[in-house]
Motif scaffolding. Structure first.
Motif, PDB file in Angstrom:
ATOM      1  N   LYS A 369       0.737  -1.070   0.074  1.00 10.05           N
ATOM      2  CA  LYS A 369       0.013  -0.087  -0.194  1.00 10.05           C
ATOM      3  C   LYS A 369       0.917   1.389   0.080  1.00 10.05           C
ATOM      4  CE  LYS A 369      -3.862   2.236   2.542  1.00 10.05           C
ATOM      5  NZ  LYS A 369      -4.562   2.362   3.798  1.00 10.05           N
ATOM      6  N   GLU A 370       2.147   1.381   1.001  1.00 13.66           N
ATOM      7  CA  GLU A 370       2.780   2.349   0.890  1.00 13.66           C
ATOM      8  C   GLU A 370       3.560   2.557  -0.408  1.00 13.66           C
ATOM      9  OE1 GLU A 370       6.313   4.094   3.975  1.00 13.66           O
ATOM     10  OE2 GLU A 370       5.686   2.068   4.143  1.00 13.66           O
ATOM     11  N   LEU A 371       4.033   1.506  -1.180  1.00 14.62           N
ATOM     12  CA  LEU A 371       4.686   1.752  -2.243  1.00 14.62           C
ATOM     13  C   LEU A 371       3.658   2.249  -3.299  1.00 14.62           C
ATOM     14  CD1 LEU A 371       7.349   1.512  -3.835  1.00 14.62           C
ATOM     15  CD2 LEU A 371       6.474  -0.959  -4.548  1.00 14.62           C
ATOM     16  N   SER A 372       2.483   1.724  -3.545  1.00 16.72           N
ATOM     17  CA  SER A 372       1.404   2.240  -4.547  1.00 16.72           C
ATOM     18  C   SER A 372       1.054   3.694  -4.301  1.00 16.72           C
ATOM     19  CB  SER A 372       0.259   1.210  -4.520  1.00 16.72           C
ATOM     20  OG  SER A 372      -0.407   1.577  -3.190  1.00 16.72           O
ATOM     21  N   GLN A 373       1.315   4.206  -3.000  1.00 15.76           N
ATOM     22  CA  GLN A 373       1.213   5.568  -2.856  1.00 15.76           C
ATOM     23  C   GLN A 373       2.370   6.412  -3.249  1.00 15.76           C
ATOM     24  OE1 GLN A 373       0.306   5.492   1.300  1.00 15.76           O
ATOM     25  NE2 GLN A 373      -1.810   5.328   1.073  1.00 15.76           N
ATOM     26  N   LEU A 374       3.371   6.050  -3.360  1.00 11.93           N
ATOM     27  CA  LEU A 374       4.635   6.488  -3.908  1.00 11.93           C
ATOM     28  C   LEU A 374       4.927   6.577  -5.322  1.00 11.93           C
ATOM     29  CD1 LEU A 374       6.966   5.409  -0.850  1.00 11.93           C
ATOM     30  CD2 LEU A 374       6.055   7.752  -1.191  1.00 11.93           C
ATOM     31  N   SER A 376       3.695   5.051  -9.487  1.00 15.57           N
ATOM     32  CA  SER A 376       2.486   4.965 -10.219  1.00 15.57           C
ATOM     33  C   SER A 376       2.707   3.507 -10.813  1.00 15.57           C
ATOM     34  CB  SER A 376       2.140   5.813 -11.151  1.00 15.57           C
ATOM     35  OG  SER A 376       3.332   6.087 -11.978  1.00 15.57           O
ATOM     36  N   LYS A 377       4.035   2.962 -11.074  1.00 12.86           N
ATOM     37  CA  LYS A 377       4.134   1.734 -11.803  1.00 12.86           C
ATOM     38  C   LYS A 377       5.353   0.992 -11.060  1.00 12.86           C
ATOM     39  CE  LYS A 377       7.238   3.646 -15.235  1.00 12.86           C
ATOM     40  NZ  LYS A 377       7.975   3.048 -16.238  1.00 12.86           N
ATOM     41  N   VAL A 378       5.590  -0.134 -11.250  1.00 15.23           N
ATOM     42  CA  VAL A 378       6.788  -0.941 -10.900  1.00 15.23           C
ATOM     43  C   VAL A 378       7.478  -1.328 -11.949  1.00 15.23           C
ATOM     44  CG1 VAL A 378       7.841  -2.703  -9.466  1.00 15.23           C
ATOM     45  CG2 VAL A 378       6.302  -1.086  -8.528  1.00 15.23           C
ATOM     46  N   LYS A 425       1.348  -1.635 -15.479  1.00 20.77           N
ATOM     47  CA  LYS A 425       1.404  -0.524 -15.833  1.00 20.77           C
ATOM     48  C   LYS A 425       2.865  -0.121 -16.456  1.00 20.77           C
ATOM     49  CE  LYS A 425      -1.759   1.716 -12.603  1.00 20.77           C
ATOM     50  NZ  LYS A 425      -2.396   2.510 -11.652  1.00 20.77           N
ATOM     51  N   SER A 426       3.751  -1.019 -16.373  1.00 22.19           N
ATOM     52  CA  SER A 426       5.174  -0.627 -16.849  1.00 22.19           C
ATOM     53  C   SER A 426       4.975  -1.487 -18.148  1.00 22.19           C
ATOM     54  CB  SER A 426       6.049  -1.613 -16.118  1.00 22.19           C
ATOM     55  OG  SER A 426       7.341  -1.627 -16.938  1.00 22.19           O
ATOM     56  N   SER A 427       5.875  -0.947 -19.218  1.00 21.44           N
ATOM     57  CA  SER A 427       5.988  -1.299 -20.673  1.00 21.44           C
ATOM     58  C   SER A 427       6.512  -2.704 -20.897  1.00 21.44           C
ATOM     59  CB  SER A 427       6.664  -0.167 -21.495  1.00 21.44           C
ATOM     60  OG  SER A 427       7.838  -0.019 -21.053  1.00 21.44           O
ATOM     61  N   ALA A 428       7.403  -2.921 -19.769  1.00 16.08           N
ATOM     62  CA  ALA A 428       7.943  -4.309 -20.083  1.00 16.08           C
ATOM     63  C   ALA A 428       8.495  -4.694 -18.491  1.00 16.08           C
ATOM     64  CB  ALA A 428       9.231  -4.241 -21.018  1.00 16.08           C
ATOM     65  N   ALA A 429       7.756  -5.124 -17.680  1.00 16.35           N
ATOM     66  CA  ALA A 429       7.952  -5.569 -16.144  1.00 16.35           C
ATOM     67  C   ALA A 429       8.812  -6.941 -16.224  1.00 16.35           C
ATOM     68  CB  ALA A 429       6.776  -5.314 -15.336  1.00 16.35           C
ATOM     69  N   ARG A 430       9.568  -7.155 -15.125  1.00 10.24           N
ATOM     70  CA  ARG A 430      10.014  -8.296 -14.863  1.00 10.24           C
ATOM     71  C   ARG A 430       9.858  -8.599 -13.497  1.00 10.24           C
ATOM     72  NH1 ARG A 430      15.620  -8.948 -18.514  1.00 10.24           N
ATOM     73  NH2 ARG A 430      14.416  -8.042 -20.383  1.00 10.24           N
ATOM     74  N   VAL A 483       0.397 -10.802 -21.023  1.00  8.18           N
ATOM     75  CA  VAL A 483       0.626  -9.279 -20.658  1.00  8.18           C
ATOM     76  C   VAL A 483       1.900  -9.296 -20.710  1.00  8.18           C
ATOM     77  CG1 VAL A 483      -1.399  -8.991 -19.290  1.00  8.18           C
ATOM     78  CG2 VAL A 483       0.528  -9.626 -18.093  1.00  8.18           C
ATOM     79  N   HIS A 484       2.634  -7.898 -20.543  1.00  4.28           N
ATOM     80  CA  HIS A 484       3.964  -7.690 -20.937  1.00  4.28           C
ATOM     81  C   HIS A 484       4.760  -7.708 -19.301  1.00  4.28           C
ATOM     82  CE1 HIS A 484       1.479  -4.116 -20.752  1.00  4.28           C
ATOM     83  NE2 HIS A 484       1.957  -3.723 -19.826  1.00  4.28           N
ATOM     84  N   ILE A 485       4.666  -8.961 -18.581  1.00  9.41           N
ATOM     85  CA  ILE A 485       5.311  -9.150 -17.397  1.00  9.41           C
ATOM     86  C   ILE A 485       6.179 -10.498 -17.535  1.00  9.41           C
ATOM     87  CG2 ILE A 485       5.270  -9.454 -15.036  1.00  9.41           C
ATOM     88  CD1 ILE A 485       2.721  -7.687 -15.104  1.00  9.41           C
ATOM     89  N   ASN A 486       7.391 -10.562 -17.656  1.00  3.09           N
ATOM     90  CA  ASN A 486       7.914 -11.771 -17.767  1.00  3.09           C
ATOM     91  C   ASN A 486       8.561 -12.132 -16.259  1.00  3.09           C
ATOM     92  OD1 ASN A 486       7.998 -11.691 -20.471  1.00  3.09           O
ATOM     93  ND2 ASN A 486      10.078 -11.310 -20.663  1.00  3.09           N
TER      94      ASN A 486
END
Length: 542
Positions: A369-374, A376-378, A425-430, A483-486
């Motif tokens: 929750k804290e990270l999501s408030q800081l 907008s994407k990971v 929300k990242s264009s290419a997450a891992r 989705v674009h998450i490896n």
């Protein structure tokens, strides 16, 4: 548990083999070795220690020891040579006494004869030269440290630190048959690396050149023929050194090249920073030489706008951005220490600490929750935390799970699920999960996940948690395939960390002490697999 017995049996065979080689014993009369001493290195192995401020006839002492041990095993595990009055090591300095590990430190030695280690050349695997005023051979006489090293066919680890050497001469270690790790650091007078200094070492994995003032690297200093084995060069120099057009172009093996720069800091100390720019004339040919060549060097915001970096920005647009790193840590004091250590090496590193206790699902939810408030994407999630505990079946997490399974798997499982929306929300997450080779021994006990009713064993619990990491990563890859998450799971190898701080304490001179010195990787080397999975562009479609 027949499989477990098999594992222990294999380990016992290995230890017995090592002991049979290094089982030399101290002489019955200790005076034959005076002023040096024969001591216990650990419960099994013996060592020789030559103390500091005493007159010492090196050749005479070890000849006496050889005669006293006539007909006996003359192999010792370790030599610690700290004698401050010795100014040279002559030929055959240690007679026919053999060692696996030699540490020469805090002496007045300026010359080492090329045959100084001839009596132990077939057993020596590690050599440390530290804090001695040894000087360049300059091609004269028989006193040549690097000639001596080339005559050690089983040497795997070499450390040369705090000497008066000004160069690594031409062909210094060329074609050495077994070197794996080479560390050259704090040699402040060192300016030059000669031609073929490290070339054609097929076993080479890691070279570090740190805290030096190197301004010239000869052509083909690191030339390596084509091979699959990857190796790492960690180079700390200055912008002048970065200009050398052919220094790294002859490396045909896949290389991770870490470039770090030295700047004078407060109080005369040195603060390592990154190169201001990566010259195209030097490093485009290097990158073109092998598809697996990689350069690691963080440029700050001013350098990102430097026109001299345009070629690299265009070549790797997906890796040309400022990175903010969040560290989740249960112990905030330890976390702050880690952050300060990283920032001391790179003052512009953007690192933030958030409290996270993976043994508490409430803490995991709060962190997400804290990270999501800081943010907008990971872009990248690395599930790297882990714990190993001693034989304590009643040690449970706050939510009632066995401690290793609860921390190593359940905490990461919940954290990942909570962060998937930000990763989308990242264009290419891992997502990278750090497991261990122990997963191969694991089994998921679905009907007794806490291993109660007498089924608990710390190894069984650990392997179960590591297998869960792998299975979770594989199923996650299946569910996120559209989705674009490896996702990746990896075995980092045996690394010298404090992950076993909850295991019953053992003497550093015993089992783990031996492994730490000879089998374990440093955290820097051990992190390379994780960084590869997190950052390598070649994995985008895998």
């Amino acid at each position: 548990m027949s499989w477990l017995k098999g594992q222990v049996f294999a380990i016992c065979l290995t230890i017995l083999f090592i002991n049979s080689i290094l089982a030399g014993d101290c002489p019955d009369n200790p005076n034959v070795l005076a002023p040096c001493e024969c001591k216990n290195f650990n419960e099994t192995h013996k060592m020789i220690y030559c103390p500091e401020y005493v007159e010492l006839d090196v050749v005479g002492v070890f000849k006496n020891l050889s005669q006293a041990l006539a007909g006996k095993n003359k192999q010792f595990y370790h030599l610690r040579f700290f004698n401050k009055l010795t100014e040279k090591l002559p030929a055959n300095a240690f007679a026919d006494i053999e060692f696996q590990d030699i540490w020469i430190s805090d002496t007045r030695i300026e010359r080492i004869h090329e045959n100084a280690f001839s009596g132990t050349k077939n057993t020596l695997t590690k050599l440390i030269i530290d804090r001695i005023p040894i000087v360049d051979a300059n091609g004269t006489g028989d006193n040549d440290l690097f000639k001596a090293i080339r005559q050690l066919p089983r040497l795997t680890d070499l450390e040369v630190t705090r000497t008066l050497l000004t160069e690594i001469p031409d062909g210094a270690l060329q074609s050495h048959p077994s070197l794996i790790r080479i560390t050259l650091s704090n040699n402040f007078d060192m300016k030059r690396i000669g031609k073929h200094a490290f070339s054609d070492i097929k076993t080479l994995f890691y070279v570090t050149l740190e805290e030096t003032d190197i301004s010239f690297i000869s052509d083909e200093a690191f030339s390596q023929e084509s091979a699959e084995l990857e190796f790492i060069i960690r180079f700390m120099g200055d912008d002048e050194a970065a200009y050398l057009p052919a220094a790294f172009q002859s490396i045909k093996r896949p290389v991770n090249l870490h470039l770090t720069q030295l700047f004078p800091g407060k109080g005369g100390s040195n603060i390592p920073l990154e190169f201001h720019y990566i010259p195209e004339s030097t490093y485009r040919p290097f990158l073109d030489q092998h598809p697996m060549h990689r350069i690691f060097s963080m440029l700050d915001s001013d350098d990102c706008d430097d026109k001299r970096n345009d070629w690299l920005r265009k070549r790797s647009p997906n890796q040309w951005y400022m990175i903010r790193v969040y560290i989740g840590c249960r112990d905030e004091n330890r976390g702050e220490t880690a952050v300060k250590e990283i920032q001391s090496m790179n003052p512009k590193a953007d690192i933030k600490l958030l409290k996270l206790d993976l043994s508490s699902l409430q803490s995991v939810r709060h962190f997400a929750k804290e990270l999501s408030q800081l943010e907008s994407k990971v872009d990248i999630l690395i599930n790297n935390a882990g714990v190993r505990v001693t034989d304590c079946p009643d040690l449970l997490t706050k939510d009632g799970f066995e401690m290793q399974f609860g921390t190593n798997h359940m905490g990461h499982f919940l954290l990942t699920l909570h962060l998937v929306p930000l990763l989308r929300k990242s264009s290419a997450a891992r997502i990278v999960s750090v497991s261990a080779s122990a997963y191969k021994c694991g089994e998921i006990h679905l009907n007794n996940i806490n291993l109660q009713n007498g089924d608990y064993h710390p190894w069984v619990a650990y392997t179960q948690s590591k297998l869960a990491n792998v299975l979770f990563s594989r199923e996650l890859a299946n569910r996120l395939r559209h989705v674009h998450i490896n996702t990746y799971a990896l075995n980092p190898g045996v690394i010298d960390t404090d992950s076993e701080r909850h295991v019953e304490k053992v003497d550093e001179t015993k089992g783990k002490g031996f492994m730490k010195r000879h089998l374990m990787m440093t955290p820097f080397i051990g992190s390379q697999t994780t960084l590869y999975c997190a950052l390598d562009e070649g994995l985008d479609d895998e």
